[in-house]
Each structure stands twice: as structure tokens, then as C-alpha cells.
Design a protein around this motif. Structure first.
Motif, PDB file in Angstrom:
ATOM      1  N   GLY A 193       0.802  -1.220   0.000  1.00  0.00           N
ATOM      2  CA  GLY A 193       0.000   0.000   0.000  1.00  0.00           C
ATOM      3  C   GLY A 193       0.832   1.265   0.000  1.00  0.00           C
ATOM      4  N   VAL A 194       0.156   2.354   0.269  1.00  0.00           N
ATOM      5  CA  VAL A 194       0.766   3.675   0.202  1.00  0.00           C
ATOM      6  C   VAL A 194       0.183   4.560   1.298  1.00  0.00           C
ATOM      7  N   ALA A 195       1.028   5.418   1.853  1.00  0.00           N
ATOM      8  CA  ALA A 195       0.578   6.422   2.821  1.00  0.00           C
ATOM      9  C   ALA A 195       0.664   7.782   2.136  1.00  0.00           C
ATOM     10  N   MET A 241      -3.911  10.563   5.288  1.00  0.00           N
ATOM     11  CA  MET A 241      -3.963  11.341   6.521  1.00  0.00           C
ATOM     12  C   MET A 241      -5.248  12.169   6.544  1.00  0.00           C
ATOM     13  N   GLY A 242      -5.848  12.279   7.702  1.00  0.00           N
ATOM     14  CA  GLY A 242      -7.120  12.971   7.840  1.00  0.00           C
ATOM     15  C   GLY A 242      -7.020  14.474   7.979  1.00  0.00           C
ATOM     16  N   GLU A 243      -5.808  14.963   8.176  1.00  0.00           N
ATOM     17  CA  GLU A 243      -5.601  16.400   8.305  1.00  0.00           C
ATOM     18  C   GLU A 243      -4.173  16.726   7.892  1.00  0.00           C
ATOM     19  N   ARG A 244      -3.878  18.018   7.788  1.00  0.00           N
ATOM     20  CA  ARG A 244      -2.525  18.427   7.419  1.00  0.00           C
ATOM     21  C   ARG A 244      -1.526  17.809   8.384  1.00  0.00           C
ATOM     22  N   PRO A 296       7.703  14.519   8.819  1.00  0.00           N
ATOM     23  CA  PRO A 296       8.140  13.442   9.715  1.00  0.00           C
ATOM     24  C   PRO A 296       6.997  12.529  10.174  1.00  0.00           C
ATOM     25  N   LEU A 297       5.802  13.073  10.313  1.00  0.00           N
ATOM     26  CA  LEU A 297       4.664  12.243  10.699  1.00  0.00           C
ATOM     27  C   LEU A 297       4.322  11.251   9.589  1.00  0.00           C
ATOM     28  N   LEU A 298       4.358  11.705   8.359  1.00  0.00           N
ATOM     29  CA  LEU A 298       4.097  10.813   7.233  1.00  0.00           C
ATOM     30  C   LEU A 298       5.181   9.745   7.143  1.00  0.00           C
ATOM     31  N   ALA A 299       6.433  10.132   7.351  1.00  0.00           N
ATOM     32  CA  ALA A 299       7.536   9.160   7.333  1.00  0.00           C
ATOM     33  C   ALA A 299       7.335   8.104   8.414  1.00  0.00           C
TER      34      ALA A 299
END
Length: 86
Positions: A38-40, A70-73, A77-80
Motif C-alpha cells: 500500500g501507500v501512505a 492522513m485525515g488532516e494536514r 516526519p509524521l508521514l515518514a
């Protein structure tokens, strides 16, 4: 810059680019492995970033990929961290 045409950011360019990335990942990893991994997808505060993230998520989902949107901005680093956790 957002606007019409291939030299600007718009939904068509995002969808086509995502389609190419999807095809490349499936060719490199194999279709089933890519779909399962999958993908984030995250987005930031820039103009239309959330819309473009949903467009990209829709392309991956239409190919049967697992998609974590992601549900919000969020900061990079959070995405990583989401990618590492997956």
C-alpha cells in the motif's frame, strides 16, 4: 502554480503522475506485493494540497492498493513515521 495544462499543478497532472508511479511500483515489486504494501499519503497547508492528496489516493485505490490517507494536514516526519510503521 495551479492552473490548466501539463506545466501546472492540477488534478489531471496529479492523476497521471500517480498512475505512472502506481504502474512503476507494480512492475518493480509485483502487483500483489505493491497492493498489499500500500501507500501512505499526507498533505500540508499549501493550496489544494488536500484535494491533490485525495486525487492520488483515488488512483491508488482504483488499482486495489491499500491507502492510508492522513485525515488532516501533517508534517513530513509524521508521514515518514506512518510509512515506517506500515
Amino acid at each position: 502554480l495551479c492552473g490548466a495544462g501539463f506545466s501546472r499543478m492540477n488534478s489531471v497532472v496529479v492523476a497521471q503522475t500517480t498512475q505512472g508511479l502506481c504502474a512503476y511500483a507494480e512492475a518493480q515489486l509485483g502487483v500483489e506485493v505493491a497492493r498489499e504494501r500500500g501507500v501512505a499519503i499526507g498533505y500540508d497547508a499549501r493550496a489544494n494540497s488536500d484535494h491533490f492528496a485525495r486525487v492520488a489516493a483515488g488512483v491508488f485505490a482504483s488499482h486495489g492498493w491499500r491507502v492510508a490517507l492522513m485525515g488532516e494536514r501533517c508534517p513530513t516526519p509524521l508521514l515518514a513515521a506512518a510509512v515506517q510503521a506500515n
